[in-house]
Design a protein around this motif. Structure first.
Motif, PDB file in Angstrom:
ATOM      1  N   THR A 119      -9.656  17.322 -17.777  1.00 40.16           N
ATOM      2  CA  THR A 119      -8.888  17.948 -16.705  1.00 40.16           C
ATOM      3  C   THR A 119      -9.636  17.707 -15.391  1.00 40.16           C
ATOM      4  OG1 THR A 119      -8.270  19.638 -18.298  1.00 40.16           O
ATOM      5  CG2 THR A 119      -7.879  20.166 -15.990  1.00 40.16           C
ATOM      6  N   PRO A 120      -8.976  17.467 -14.278  1.00 43.25           N
ATOM      7  CA  PRO A 120      -7.532  17.527 -14.020  1.00 43.25           C
ATOM      8  C   PRO A 120      -6.853  16.158 -13.935  1.00 43.25           C
ATOM      9  CG  PRO A 120      -8.729  17.746 -11.955  1.00 43.25           C
ATOM     10  CD  PRO A 120      -9.741  17.403 -13.012  1.00 43.25           C
ATOM     11  N   ASN A 136      -5.653  14.534 -17.046  1.00 46.00           N
ATOM     12  CA  ASN A 136      -5.179  14.195 -18.391  1.00 46.00           C
ATOM     13  C   ASN A 136      -3.830  13.489 -18.407  1.00 46.00           C
ATOM     14  OD1 ASN A 136      -7.322  15.154 -19.960  1.00 46.00           O
ATOM     15  ND2 ASN A 136      -6.654  17.246 -19.607  1.00 46.00           N
ATOM     16  N   MET A 175     -11.505  14.150  -8.765  1.00 42.28           N
ATOM     17  CA  MET A 175     -12.710  14.986  -8.723  1.00 42.28           C
ATOM     18  C   MET A 175     -12.457  16.477  -8.924  1.00 42.28           C
ATOM     19  SD  MET A 175     -14.870  13.425  -5.537  1.00 42.28           S
ATOM     20  CE  MET A 175     -13.467  13.181  -4.445  1.00 42.28           C
ATOM     21  N   ILE A 219     -12.711  23.202 -13.149  1.00 42.25           N
ATOM     22  CA  ILE A 219     -11.627  22.205 -13.206  1.00 42.25           C
ATOM     23  C   ILE A 219     -10.812  22.193 -11.918  1.00 42.25           C
ATOM     24  CG2 ILE A 219     -11.460  22.273 -15.715  1.00 42.25           C
ATOM     25  CD1 ILE A 219      -8.854  23.964 -15.315  1.00 42.25           C
ATOM     26  N   GLN A 220     -11.270  22.940 -10.914  1.00 40.03           N
ATOM     27  CA  GLN A 220     -10.539  22.988  -9.644  1.00 40.03           C
ATOM     28  C   GLN A 220     -10.974  21.821  -8.742  1.00 40.03           C
ATOM     29  OE1 GLN A 220      -8.127  25.347  -9.556  1.00 40.03           O
ATOM     30  NE2 GLN A 220      -8.844  25.773 -11.620  1.00 40.03           N
ATOM     31  N   PRO A 221     -10.182  21.538  -7.678  1.00 40.64           N
ATOM     32  CA  PRO A 221     -10.443  20.339  -6.867  1.00 40.64           C
ATOM     33  C   PRO A 221     -11.766  20.388  -6.096  1.00 40.64           C
ATOM     34  CG  PRO A 221      -8.454  21.496  -6.126  1.00 40.64           C
ATOM     35  CD  PRO A 221      -9.015  22.289  -7.239  1.00 40.64           C
ATOM     36  N   GLY A 254      -8.876  16.842  -7.069  1.00 42.84           N
ATOM     37  CA  GLY A 254      -7.971  17.343  -8.104  1.00 42.84           C
ATOM     38  C   GLY A 254      -6.563  17.636  -7.628  1.00 42.84           C
ATOM     39  N   LEU A 255      -6.409  18.009  -6.362  1.00 39.48           N
ATOM     40  CA  LEU A 255      -5.059  18.296  -5.858  1.00 39.48           C
ATOM     41  C   LEU A 255      -4.174  17.066  -5.946  1.00 39.48           C
ATOM     42  CD1 LEU A 255      -5.830  20.531  -2.759  1.00 39.48           C
ATOM     43  CD2 LEU A 255      -4.401  21.175  -4.702  1.00 39.48           C
ATOM     44  N   GLN A 269      -2.939  16.725  -9.457  1.00 41.94           N
ATOM     45  CA  GLN A 269      -2.096  17.762 -10.047  1.00 41.94           C
ATOM     46  C   GLN A 269      -0.857  18.115  -9.251  1.00 41.94           C
ATOM     47  OE1 GLN A 269      -2.241  19.214 -13.067  1.00 41.94           O
ATOM     48  NE2 GLN A 269      -3.764  17.631 -13.437  1.00 41.94           N
ATOM     49  N   MET A 270      -0.818  17.764  -7.945  1.00 40.96           N
ATOM     50  CA  MET A 270       0.329  18.252  -7.171  1.00 40.96           C
ATOM     51  C   MET A 270       1.545  17.344  -7.319  1.00 40.96           C
ATOM     52  SD  MET A 270      -0.755  17.433  -3.295  1.00 40.96           S
ATOM     53  CE  MET A 270      -0.937  15.776  -2.681  1.00 40.96           C
ATOM     54  N   THR A 316      -7.298  15.332   0.573  1.00 40.77           N
ATOM     55  CA  THR A 316      -6.438  16.447   0.987  1.00 40.77           C
ATOM     56  C   THR A 316      -7.069  17.339   2.062  1.00 40.77           C
ATOM     57  OG1 THR A 316      -7.106  17.850  -0.863  1.00 40.77           O
ATOM     58  CG2 THR A 316      -5.155  16.478  -1.204  1.00 40.77           C
ATOM     59  N   ARG A 334      -5.599  16.770   5.354  1.00 43.95           N
ATOM     60  CA  ARG A 334      -4.298  17.388   5.651  1.00 43.95           C
ATOM     61  C   ARG A 334      -4.493  18.830   6.107  1.00 43.95           C
ATOM     62  NH1 ARG A 334      -0.466  15.367   0.748  1.00 43.95           N
ATOM     63  NH2 ARG A 334       1.180  16.192   2.094  1.00 43.95           N
ATOM     64  N   ILE A 335      -5.485  19.498   5.519  1.00 45.60           N
ATOM     65  CA  ILE A 335      -5.820  20.861   5.962  1.00 45.60           C
ATOM     66  C   ILE A 335      -6.332  20.781   7.405  1.00 45.60           C
ATOM     67  CG2 ILE A 335      -7.361  22.827   5.543  1.00 45.60           C
ATOM     68  CD1 ILE A 335      -7.316  21.876   2.508  1.00 45.60           C
TER      69      ILE A 335
END
Lengths: 355, 227
Positions: A30-31, A33, A105, A114-116, A170-171, A174-175, A256, A259-260
């Protein structure tokens, strides 16, 4: 063109197949898979090979073998898994083998979360393997760019006979986002006359190795690689400039977080602070020359680097800018994502400090 | 008759569908609509497939409206641990509680429902399949119908109805929704499942007078750069 909604990981996998990838070897983590999952479902129908290997180490070495046969091959993983691939990447650079490695990553170090995150910048741009080597490192900030860059990644890899890294947080994996499948113009690539794909009437065998026992031979080989790295630096640098023409605060961010940073810059402009964003798309080669030019603009008072790390790209930003303008940093780590208001506050604070 | 009489026509709603169909946004909106209709309500996050953008991220919004969010324990909040919270049984057993069970994508995500098959049948749970015609895997009636069948085969419970949630994330246009309405009508005739509603961003409600029933939606699972 028809717009469709895709999930990042599956879009990256589909883009690879469309770009001609015919061998995927990987191990789940993850993230990301959905990349091996998608490959397992779709690669056989495309006439390619999917292997779920017993580990990340075997996956990268299977990619070495597949690439040596001349077909387009890739692997994907997330941070701890990419750490395991470093030896193989160094070997592929040494053996001059093209391949694409996707790193979605997550938080580190170690197993982390497992978060970005963006903690693998050093590993990707400095090389976690041994020896003097470089890998072109492409950092998409949205799904359209992620799929477009997959086509470029395979072309760049083949052109220079060198692995290429896609470094995404990771975003991106997953997004969901809308995207279109653009017509991709392939580069005019040299034939793979070096491939170990059978004798085919040649008067010699093609040997593929990174082993050069004689120091003089090994040095000569390094000098050849150096020329390629220089050519990549000259030709492959990419970046995006957003509202930088009159920027007083120059935000630098990739993936990402850019973008923020852009939303934060838009807010800051409404508050009367002229902010802009410089977004490196290639992390190596780093667009240092252009960043320096923008930082030298009279309008720019301060540079704020924003990352999902403790400040890794910050080194390249400082190398590019030198003493010409003050550089500040804002980062979140371990899987936490900087918020727009945090970036706004950090930028406004930096602006006040130097004004 | 109120436009959205279907909202609380069942005490238990289970939402299934393809990855990226917008099940979770639909589930969050439906749970809040149940609350707005005056019912004690709960939302259960039973997505053990996706690591990000899950219903559990909307805990504060659900609780702010007096609802209850059921998810894996806090220890597993950010982990992709395939563990189901024991509190889910409350949803079946409490006769006053209206609830939405948000399930992971595809047949793989729907597998968790096998655990609750008997409870779902006993309590007459309604299973809604959410469909987004802009997803390349459900962009033709036959493909979407195949998903309906594969999800049903995995969970062993019939899908009661279809939800048109055709969107482009925050870039949805009315033409997307109308295109989805056409597709879902065909999916309905292929599968024999009724169309329960068409999801419409709140700002488009006036622009689609001929579409019904519509379900006004707000986006709760925002990306970090969205205002």
């Amino acid at each position: 063109m028809k717009r469709e909604i895709w999930k990042g990981s599956e879009a990256i996998a589909e883009a690879a197949i469309r770009a001609g990838c015919r061998c995927f070897c990987g191990y789940p983590i993850t993230p990301q898979n959905e990349i091996p999952e998608y490959m397992s479902a779709k690669m056989p129908a495309a006439g390619g090979v999917f292997v779920q290997s017993e580990s990340e180490v075997s996956a990268i070495n299977m990619v070495y073998g597949a690439a040596a046969s001349g077909i387009r091959a890739m692997t994907s993983s997330s941070s701890p898994g990419v750490s395991l691939k470093q030896e193989g990447i160094s070997y592929m650079v040494g053996a001059e083998l093209p391949a694409v490695i996707v790193n979605i990553m997550r938080g580190g170090p170690g197993l982390g979360s497992i978060q970005p995150a963006q903690g693998d910048y050093y590993q990707a741009t400095r090389g976690g393997g041994n020896g003097d080597y470089r890998t072109v490192t492409l950092a998409p900030a949205n799904l359209q760019e992620a799929v477009d860059l997959m086509f470029d990644a395979f072309d760049i890899a083949d052109q220079y006979r060198n692995p290429v890294m896609i470094l995404a947080d990771g975003l991106i994996g997953q997004m969901m986002e809308p995207l279109v499948w653009k017509e991709h113009k392939p580069r005019n690539l040299p034939p793979k006359s070096w491939a170990a794909d059978g004798r085919k009437g040649r008067d010699h065998n093609n040997f593929i190795t990174s082993l050069l026992v004689e120091a003089a031979d090994c040095e000569a080989h390094n000098r050849c690689l150096e020329k390629k790295f220089q050519e990549m630096e000259d030709k492959e640098c990419r970046w995006e400039e957003i509202m930088t023409e009159d920027a007083e605060v120059l935000l630098v961010a990739y993936g990402t977080p850019a973008r923020i940073a852009q939303t934060a810059a838009e807010h800051l402009r409404k508050q009367g602070i002229k902010a802009g964003v410089f977004r490196p798309i290639t992390l190596w080669p780093f667009p240092a020359r252009r960043l320096r030019e923008i930082a030298e603009q009279r309008s720019v008072k301060v540079v704020l680097d924003v990352e999902m790390s403790l400040g890794q790209m910050l080194d390249d930003v400082k190398l590019a800018i030198g003493e010409c303008k003050p550089v500040r940093f804002y980062g979140r780590v371990g899987g936490s994502i900087p918020t727009v208001s945090e970036v706004e506050k950090a930028a406004a604070g930096a602006y006040e400090e130097v004004k | 008759m109120p436009v959205n009489s279907w909202v609380d026509a069942a005490r238990l709603t289970v939402t299934v569908g393809h990855f990226g169909s917008g099940k979770t946004e639909f589930s969050v909106n439906l749970a809040l609509a149940l609350g707005a209709a005056g019912h004690p309500f709960a939302l259960a996050d039973l997505d053990i497939v996706d690591p990000y953008f899950c219903a559990r991220e909307c805990k504060s919004q659900i609780e702010a409206e007096g609802g209850r969010l059921i998810a894996s324990s806090n220890a597993c909040f950010n982990a992709d641990v395939p563990a189901l919270p024991p509190e889910v049984m409350t949803l079946f057993d409490d006769p006053k509680l209206y609830s939405v069970l948000d399930i992971g994508g595809d047949a793989a995500g729907a597998r968790v429902l096998v655990r609750y098959r008997q409870q779902m049948i006993n309590r007459c749970a309604r299973v809604l399949c959410v469909i987004n015609a802009n997803r390349p895997f459900t962009d033709a009636p036959e493909k979407a119908a195949a998903y309906v069948k594969s999800i049903e085969a995995t969970m062993g419970v019939s899908i009661s109805g279809l939800v048109n949630n055709t969107h482009m994330c925050e870039q949805t246009q009315t033409k997307d929704i109308l295109h989805g309405a056409e597709l879902i009508t065909e999916v309905s005739s292929l599968t024999g499942k009724p169309v329960v509603c068409h999801c419409v961003p709140q700002e488009y409600i006036q622009k689609l007078p001929l579409l019904h029933p519509i379900f006004p939606m707000r986006l709760y699972l925002k990306k970090p750069w969205q205002d």
